[in-house]
Motif scaffolding. Structure first.
Motif, short mmCIF file in Angstrom:
data_model
loop_
_atom_site.label_atom_id
_atom_site.label_comp_id
_atom_site.label_asym_id
_atom_site.label_seq_id
_atom_site.Cartn_x
_atom_site.Cartn_y
_atom_site.Cartn_z
N SER A 96 0.82 -1.20 0.00
CA SER A 96 0.00 0.00 0.00
C SER A 96 0.86 1.26 0.00
N LYS A 97 1.88 1.28 0.84
CA LYS A 97 2.78 2.44 0.90
C LYS A 97 3.56 2.60 -0.39
N TYR A 98 3.98 1.50 -0.99
CA TYR A 98 4.71 1.54 -2.25
C TYR A 98 3.84 2.16 -3.35
N LEU A 99 2.59 1.74 -3.41
CA LEU A 99 1.69 2.28 -4.43
C LEU A 99 1.39 3.75 -4.19
N LEU A 100 1.28 4.15 -2.93
CA LEU A 100 1.02 5.55 -2.61
C LEU A 100 2.18 6.45 -3.05
N ILE A 101 3.39 5.95 -2.97
CA ILE A 101 4.56 6.75 -3.37
C ILE A 101 4.39 7.23 -4.81
N PHE A 102 3.95 6.38 -5.69
CA PHE A 102 3.91 6.69 -7.11
C PHE A 102 2.56 7.20 -7.61
N PHE A 103 1.46 6.76 -7.00
CA PHE A 103 0.16 7.05 -7.59
C PHE A 103 -0.72 7.99 -6.79
N SER A 104 -0.34 8.38 -5.58
CA SER A 104 -1.17 9.28 -4.80
C SER A 104 -1.05 10.71 -5.30
N ARG A 105 -2.17 11.37 -5.39
CA ARG A 105 -2.18 12.77 -5.81
C ARG A 105 -2.15 13.71 -4.62
N LEU B 1 -0.36 13.06 -1.48
CA LEU B 1 0.81 12.98 -0.60
C LEU B 1 1.80 14.10 -0.90
N THR B 2 2.36 14.64 0.16
CA THR B 2 3.42 15.63 -0.01
C THR B 2 4.74 14.90 -0.26
N LEU B 3 5.74 15.67 -0.62
CA LEU B 3 7.04 15.07 -0.88
C LEU B 3 7.60 14.41 0.38
N VAL B 4 7.40 15.05 1.53
CA VAL B 4 7.89 14.49 2.80
C VAL B 4 7.21 13.16 3.10
N GLU B 5 5.90 13.08 2.87
CA GLU B 5 5.19 11.83 3.10
C GLU B 5 5.64 10.73 2.14
N ARG B 6 5.95 11.11 0.92
CA ARG B 6 6.46 10.13 -0.05
C ARG B 6 7.81 9.59 0.37
N VAL B 7 8.67 10.47 0.89
CA VAL B 7 9.99 10.03 1.35
C VAL B 7 9.86 9.11 2.55
N LYS B 8 8.94 9.42 3.47
CA LYS B 8 8.72 8.55 4.64
C LYS B 8 8.23 7.17 4.19
N ASN B 9 7.30 7.15 3.25
CA ASN B 9 6.81 5.87 2.73
C ASN B 9 7.91 5.10 2.02
N ALA B 10 8.74 5.81 1.27
CA ALA B 10 9.86 5.15 0.58
C ALA B 10 10.84 4.57 1.60
N GLY B 11 11.10 5.28 2.68
CA GLY B 11 11.96 4.77 3.74
C GLY B 11 11.39 3.51 4.37
N TYR B 12 10.07 3.51 4.61
CA TYR B 12 9.41 2.34 5.17
C TYR B 12 9.56 1.13 4.24
#
Length: 65
Positions: A36-45, A47-58
Motif C-alpha cells: 500500500s505504501k509503495y503504491l502511494l509513493i507513485f500514484f497518490s495525488r 501525498l506531499t514530498l515528505v510523506e512520499r519520502v517517509k513511505n519510501a523509507g518504510y
C-alpha cells in the motif's frame, strides 16, 4: 490498490483476535501495508514530498529486513 487498502488490512487485523478465530495473518498484514505504501509513493495525488519520502523509507527498510 483496493487489495492492499485499509479495508483489507482492517479485516485481516480483525481476524487476528481470539473472538474471530485467532488466525495468524500478521505477515500478510505487514506485506499489504508495504504494498500500500509503495503504491502511494507513485500514484497518490495528495501525498506531499515528505510523506512520499517517509513511505519510501518504510518500503526500503521492509525490503531490507
Amino acid at each position: 490498490m483496493r487489495r492492499s487498502g485499509k479495508l483489507v488490512i482492517g479485516v485481516l487485523e480483525l481476524l487476528q483476535h481470539p473472538d474471530h478465530g485467532a488466525n495468524q495473518t500478521q505477515g500478510t498484514v505487514a506485506v499489504y501495508r508495504m504494498i500500500s505504501k509503495y503504491l502511494l509513493i507513485f500514484f497518490s495525488r495528495k501525498l506531499t514530498l515528505v510523506e512520499r519520502v517517509k513511505n519510501a523509507g518504510y518500503v526500503c527498510q521492509f525490503l531490507r529486513l
